[in-house]
Design a protein around this motif. Structure first.
Motif, PDB file in Angstrom:
ATOM      1  N   TYR A 119       0.840  -1.209   0.000  1.00  0.00           N
ATOM      2  CA  TYR A 119       0.000   0.000   0.000  1.00  0.00           C
ATOM      3  C   TYR A 119       0.870   1.253   0.000  1.00  0.00           C
ATOM      4  CZ  TYR A 119       0.619   1.347   4.892  1.00  0.00           C
ATOM      5  OH  TYR A 119       1.145   1.769   6.064  1.00  0.00           O
ATOM      6  N   GLU A 120       2.054   1.175   0.664  1.00  0.00           N
ATOM      7  CA  GLU A 120       2.960   2.339   0.694  1.00  0.00           C
ATOM      8  C   GLU A 120       3.573   2.589  -0.678  1.00  0.00           C
ATOM      9  OE1 GLU A 120       6.218   2.286   3.365  1.00  0.00           O
ATOM     10  OE2 GLU A 120       4.941   2.695   5.098  1.00  0.00           O
TER      11      GLU A 120
ATOM     12  N   TYR B 189       0.909   3.960  -2.912  1.00  0.00           N
ATOM     13  CA  TYR B 189       0.666   5.338  -2.493  1.00  0.00           C
ATOM     14  C   TYR B 189       1.743   6.270  -3.071  1.00  0.00           C
ATOM     15  CZ  TYR B 189       1.438   9.311   0.597  1.00  0.00           C
ATOM     16  OH  TYR B 189       1.703  10.559   1.069  1.00  0.00           O
TER      17      TYR B 189
ATOM     18  N   THR C 241      -5.653  -2.922   0.267  1.00  0.00           N
ATOM     19  CA  THR C 241      -4.412  -2.213  -0.086  1.00  0.00           C
ATOM     20  C   THR C 241      -4.735  -0.945  -0.877  1.00  0.00           C
ATOM     21  OG1 THR C 241      -3.186  -4.270  -0.114  1.00  0.00           O
ATOM     22  CG2 THR C 241      -2.232  -2.452  -1.360  1.00  0.00           C
TER      23      THR C 241
ATOM     24  N   ALA D 292      -4.063   3.063   0.317  1.00  0.00           N
ATOM     25  CA  ALA D 292      -3.258   4.009  -0.474  1.00  0.00           C
ATOM     26  C   ALA D 292      -4.109   5.223  -0.856  1.00  0.00           C
ATOM     27  CB  ALA D 292      -2.734   3.323  -1.731  1.00  0.00           C
TER      28      ALA D 292
ATOM     29  N   GLN E  37      -4.867   7.586   2.052  1.00  0.00           N
ATOM     30  CA  GLN E  37      -3.725   8.450   2.379  1.00  0.00           C
ATOM     31  C   GLN E  37      -3.633   9.632   1.411  1.00  0.00           C
ATOM     32  OE1 GLN E  37      -1.599   7.999   5.124  1.00  0.00           O
ATOM     33  NE2 GLN E  37      -1.132  10.098   4.478  1.00  0.00           N
TER      34      GLN E  37
END
Ligand code: 16G
Length: 256
Positions: free
Chosen positions: A24-25, A28, A62, A66, A69
């Protein structure tokens, strides 16, 4: 409104690397940089969560993390019943956009007075370069202003500018500064992409710039955009490289 239907941007090979942190990071960070680079333009609609998960080959959780955020960062917006969109208001960017200088301003900053000799002004059928750069619909015409630009009486540049006719309905109105006119109408560009190359002058261009045939000059093609992402100016320019120390403007992007 654009649909982000170019799925290549979301496929795992575009954003996922083993050992570079949670999915997910990575997703993102990838989307944040696509938004700040303009690969995902303002007002672009993201595919629905389920489709995005399928294309990106990740779980919906996921994708949701993302996206959440990015919404929190203020770069994506969720519109009820409509979907998720790239936001068009980018306050931090607009701040830096004031650095997008016109020839007149650039010269003024250097204590020089600029003048323009109009070589041609009018409304024409667009050529393929103009059509592509300005994203003109079929059948649309284009306003053109071709100028010899001087500073303190010395020929510095030749510029061939093209704009959609709704942005510049009266090319005859351009005297010295094109951007002054656009500003007065509230349609000054806020971002530009430039391509700079070195070329050798030939024939009439050399004579207009008072340079010998074959002299090296800078060719700068600028496509300039409104804050909405719409391209509104395509200018091809030849600039004297010996006296015109041209600086490519940079845009400060929002940090992901
Ligand atoms: C600059 C721009 C040109 C723009 C002009 C407007 C570059 C490479 N080009 O010369 O795209 O049309 O300024 O200047 O910077 P003006 O407002 O003085 O007409």
């Amino acid at each position: 409104m654009d649909q982000a239907d170019d799925t290549a941007l979301f496929r795992p090979d575009a954003w996922f690397r083993t050992g570079r942190g949670p999915r997910y990071e990575q997703l993102y960070r990838h989307l944040a940089s696509a938004i700040s680079s303009g690969d995902l333009q303002p007002e672009t609609q993201l595919p629905p969560e389920r489709d995005l998960a399928e294309i990106a080959e990740v779980s919906r959780v996921t994708v949701r993390k993302a996206v959440a955020q990015l919404v929190e960062d203020g770069v994506l917006e969720q519109r009820r019943g409509a979907g998720t969109f790239v936001r068009s208001a980018r306050p931090k960017m607009e701040h830096s956009l004031s650095a997008l200088l016109s020839f007149t301003e650039y010269m003024r900053q250097r204590g020089k007075t600029s003048t323009s000799r109009i070589l041609r002004r009018g409304v024409f059928l667009p050529n393929p370069d103009e059509q592509v750069a300005l994203g003109l619909p079929g059948g649309a015409e284009v306003s053109r202003v071709d100028r010899l630009r001087s500073a303190d009486g010395m020929a510095m540049a030749l510029e061939w500018s093209s704009l959609p006719t709704d942005i510049l309905p009266q090319p005859e109105a351009v005297e010295t500064s094109l951007y002054d006119i656009l500003r007065a109408m509230g349609t000054a560009p806020s971002r530009a992409v430039q391509r700079i190359t070195a070329v050798n002058l030939t024939g009439p261009d050399a004579r207009l710039l008072n340079l010998p045939d074959g002299a090296a000059v800078l060719r700068i093609d600028r496509t300039a955009y409104l804050p909405s992402g719409r391209p509104i100016e395509y200018t091809r320019g030849l600039y004297r490289s010996d006296i015109y120390d041209f600086i490519a403007e940079l845009r400060l992007d929002q940090k992901p």
